[in-house]
Design an enzyme around this catalytic site. Structure first.
Site, PDB file in Angstrom:
ATOM      1  N   ASP A 155      -1.563  15.165  45.323  1.00 12.04           N
ATOM      2  CA  ASP A 155      -1.571  14.930  43.873  1.00 12.04           C
ATOM      3  C   ASP A 155      -2.928  15.499  43.433  1.00 12.04           C
ATOM      4  OD1 ASP A 155      -3.189  13.201  45.186  1.00 12.04           O
ATOM      5  OD2 ASP A 155      -2.264  11.515  44.460  1.00 12.04           O
ATOM      6  N   ASN A 207      -2.296  -1.575  44.978  1.00  2.56           N
ATOM      7  CA  ASN A 207      -0.955  -1.838  44.310  1.00  2.56           C
ATOM      8  C   ASN A 207       0.420  -1.420  44.851  1.00  2.56           C
ATOM      9  OD1 ASN A 207      -0.943   0.799  43.542  1.00  2.56           O
ATOM     10  ND2 ASN A 207      -1.316   0.507  41.280  1.00  2.56           N
ATOM     11  N   HIS A 240       0.656   1.852  45.585  1.00  2.93           N
ATOM     12  CA  HIS A 240       1.236   3.204  45.235  1.00  2.93           C
ATOM     13  C   HIS A 240       0.914   4.132  46.354  1.00  2.93           C
ATOM     14  CE1 HIS A 240      -3.129   4.163  43.830  1.00  2.93           C
ATOM     15  NE2 HIS A 240      -3.135   4.563  44.758  1.00  2.93           N
ATOM     16  N   GLU A 290       2.956   5.254  40.968  1.00  5.77           N
ATOM     17  CA  GLU A 290       2.558   3.751  40.801  1.00  5.77           C
ATOM     18  C   GLU A 290       3.786   2.870  40.675  1.00  5.77           C
ATOM     19  OE1 GLU A 290      -0.404   3.152  40.841  1.00  5.77           O
ATOM     20  OE2 GLU A 290      -1.500   4.332  39.501  1.00  5.77           O
TER      21      GLU A 290
HETATM   22  C1  F6R Z   1      -4.765  10.230  47.117  1.00  4.65           C
HETATM   23  C2  F6R Z   1      -3.688   9.581  46.802  1.00  4.65           C
HETATM   24  C3  F6R Z   1      -3.797   7.979  46.594  1.00  4.65           C
HETATM   25  C4  F6R Z   1      -4.675   7.449  47.662  1.00  4.65           C
HETATM   26  C5  F6R Z   1      -4.895   5.719  47.547  1.00  4.65           C
HETATM   27  C6  F6R Z   1      -5.767   5.046  48.378  1.00  4.65           C
HETATM   28  O1  F6R Z   1      -4.369  11.681  47.329  1.00  4.65           O
HETATM   29  O2  F6R Z   1      -2.703   9.906  46.869  1.00  4.65           O
HETATM   30  O3  F6R Z   1      -2.444   7.401  46.891  1.00  4.65           O
HETATM   31  O4  F6R Z   1      -4.238   7.657  49.127  1.00  4.65           O
HETATM   32  O5  F6R Z   1      -4.973   5.524  46.290  1.00  4.65           O
HETATM   33  O6  F6R Z   1      -7.096   5.537  48.141  1.00  4.65           O
HETATM   34  P1  F6R Z   1      -8.332   5.259  48.978  1.00  4.65           P
HETATM   35  O7  F6R Z   1      -8.351   5.861  50.296  1.00  4.65           O
HETATM   36  O8  F6R Z   1      -9.504   5.597  48.257  1.00  4.65           O
HETATM   37  O9  F6R Z   1      -8.368   3.860  49.194  1.00  4.65           O
END
Ligand code: F6R
Length: 488
Positions: free
Chosen positions: A67, A135, A137, A142
């Site tokens: 992403d 959450n 995702h 989401e």
């Molecule tokens: C990042 C992504 C997100 C993160 C998720 C966890 O490329 O796709 O889904 O993996 O938000 O983020 P952290 O590791 O910062 O807790």
């Protein structure tokens, strides 16, 4: 789903890195799916460290990122393009043209998303790394995201915006939209590795592993994927009902080969008898001798061997000559210890320890190869004991021990943590080096037996150590030498 519960973030990072590095060892032109966020940073550091020490080559690898924020310039400090460059890509020999990250500045967004989706469909991802949002995702899918969703522009949830505000000056600066691979895009990856650390992820991990499959927790769709590994720490695992152990698994075992091995090291190989090192680790010695200084120390004089019609002195001479011939094939330096314990009726003598000390001082090895501590052959066992005793007495630190197995005694499966895979060419070199021990191959078909052990390991270890029993094992190599590495 294969769940690995570890003690802490450092363990998650190391295990996850091993899985990615082994993928590269098995397939140099692998397609990797990468993620950003705080969780993968430790894993990326570990990959960089291993890359520098062991000669991994990413030049043929292709990468896709999950992403990117929409509306941020590529070179913005918080763009995922900047993140990947800083934390991984600039440190590896990945080719710029092989890196794919969604373009957060794309104009015609719907046609761009179709293009990204098609690019992935044409280059199927071998292994996709995922973090998980509090959450539930994955990527920026989401809650509410559907199982059939593809790469698209999405609105970030209020929760994600506030979670990610820590990376920006204030919450207002966090972009409101992002481009993300869809759930269906992610599910097409051949393997998925999800990592999560800390209490804040515990709810999401429980919903992912034990909850119903629902778009309210997009990560729960992973339950339908055939090859998912989840590596978490105690805190992230704390709400799971079942206890998942951190038993040794395939995330603890490195695959090395003629391109991937330690470099620029001083190495000492302990060979109880003249032929043991070639028989047990001849292929590894041959590869290591390219970029390292490899000394093979034969511990015993060898005159107990049954060689008809030769006197004790003639036997010693004969076996030394054979070892020198072996060293010319494998490329190492042969040394002869002639330790007294060979003739003694006791463990070993203080003179043996003193002699070993002077050899150690001369070589100052950083890596020592030696029989494994449970080797049942008494001479092997004594050789290993002498070395371990010496290391203890001298309180030697920063040394790697690679315990090898041999024809007389093999490793227990769970203690194997390095496999050195090799092909027919290296097998030929190894066989030739063993055959130099003419006086011994007459007595016993050493070449055949050692080849059989390497082949057996190559055929059985992939299932025994790399997948759950019954799973589809990877093909590592035609032949394998197996080790138990400990850092001393
Ligand atoms: C990042 C992504 C997100 C993160 C998720 C966890 O490329 O796709 O889904 O993996 O938000 O983020 P952290 O590791 O910062 O807790």
């Amino acid at each position: 789903m294969h769940i690995v519960a570890t003690n802490n973030y450092e363990e998650i990072s190391k295990k996850a890195a091993v899985i990615f590095l082994n993928q590269l060892a098995l397939k140099p032109d692998s397609v990797f799916g990468f993620a950003t966020g705080s969780t993968p940073i430790g894993m990326y550091l570990e990959i960089i460290k291993q890359y520098r020490e062991y000669g991994y080559d990413f030049s043929q690898a292709l990468t896709f990122n999950l992403d990117e924020y929409y509306g941020l310039k590529k070179n913005h400090a918080q763009s995922y393009a900047t993140f990947m460059k800083k934390n991984l890509f600039s440190q590896l020999n990945i080719k710029e043209k092989n890196i794919n990250i969604p373009d957060g500045e794309a104009q015609d967004i719907s046609s761009y998303c179709k293009y990204y989706e098609k690019l992935i469909a044409n280059n199927p991802i071998d292994i996709q790394l995922l973090g998980i949002g509090a959450n539930g995702h994955i990527g920026f899918n989401e809650p509410g995201s559907q199982a059939n969703s593809a790469t698209r522009l999405v609105d970030l949830s209020a929760k994600t915006i506030s979670d990610n505000a820590r990376f920006f000056k204030n919450k207002k600066e966090v972009p409101r939209q992002a481009i993300t691979m869809g759930i269906a895009t992610i599910m097409r990856a051949k393997k998925i590795l999800l990592i999560a650390s800390g209490k804040s992820k515990a709810h999401a991990i429980r919903a992912l592993v034990e909850g119903p499959i629902t778009s309210r927790t997009p990560a729960s769709f992973l339950q339908n994927h055939p090859d998912v590994t989840i590596i978490i720490d105690k805190e992230a695992a704390s709400l799971l009902h079942k206890n998942y152990s951190s038993e040794n698994g395939w995330s603890d075992i490195f695959i090395y080969n003629k391109n991937i091995y330690p470099r620029h090291k001083k190495i000492l190989v302990i060979s109880p008898h003249h032929d043991d090192s070639a028989v047990s680790c001849g292929a590894t010695i041959s590869a290591l001798s390219e970029d390292n200084i490899v000394n093979v120390l034969v511990m015993t004089a060898g005159h107990h061997a049954a060689i008809s019609k030769l006197t004790r002195q003639q036997k010693i001479k004969c076996r030394e000559k054979e070892t020198v011939a072996e060293s010319k094939v494998l490329g190492h330096l042969a040394r002869f210890g002639n330790f007294k314990f060979y003739d003694a009726n006791k463990k070993y003598w203080s003179q043996d320890l003193e002699k070993f000390h002077s050899i150690w001082q001369r070589i100052k090895p950083e890596i020592v190869f030696l029989p494994h501590p449970h080797d049942e052959h008494p001479t092997h066992f004594l050789s290993t004991e002498l070395v371990l005793d010496y290391l203890d007495r001298k309180k030697i630190k920063n040394t790697e021990l690679w315990h090898y197995e041999g024809l007389w005694s093999q490793h227990l499966l769970n203690s194997i943590n390095i496999v050195f895979g090799f092909d027919n060419k290296l097998l030929g070199i190894k066989n030739k080096s063993i055959a130099k021990h003419k006086s011994q191959v007459k007595r016993l078909p050493l070449v055949k037996a050692s080849q059989a052990l390497s082949r057996f390991r190559a055929l059985t270890l992939p299932e025994q150590r790399f997948v759950n029993f019954g799973g589809e094992p990877p093909k590592i190599a035609d032949y394998v030498e197996a080790y138990f590495r400990v850092k001393y």
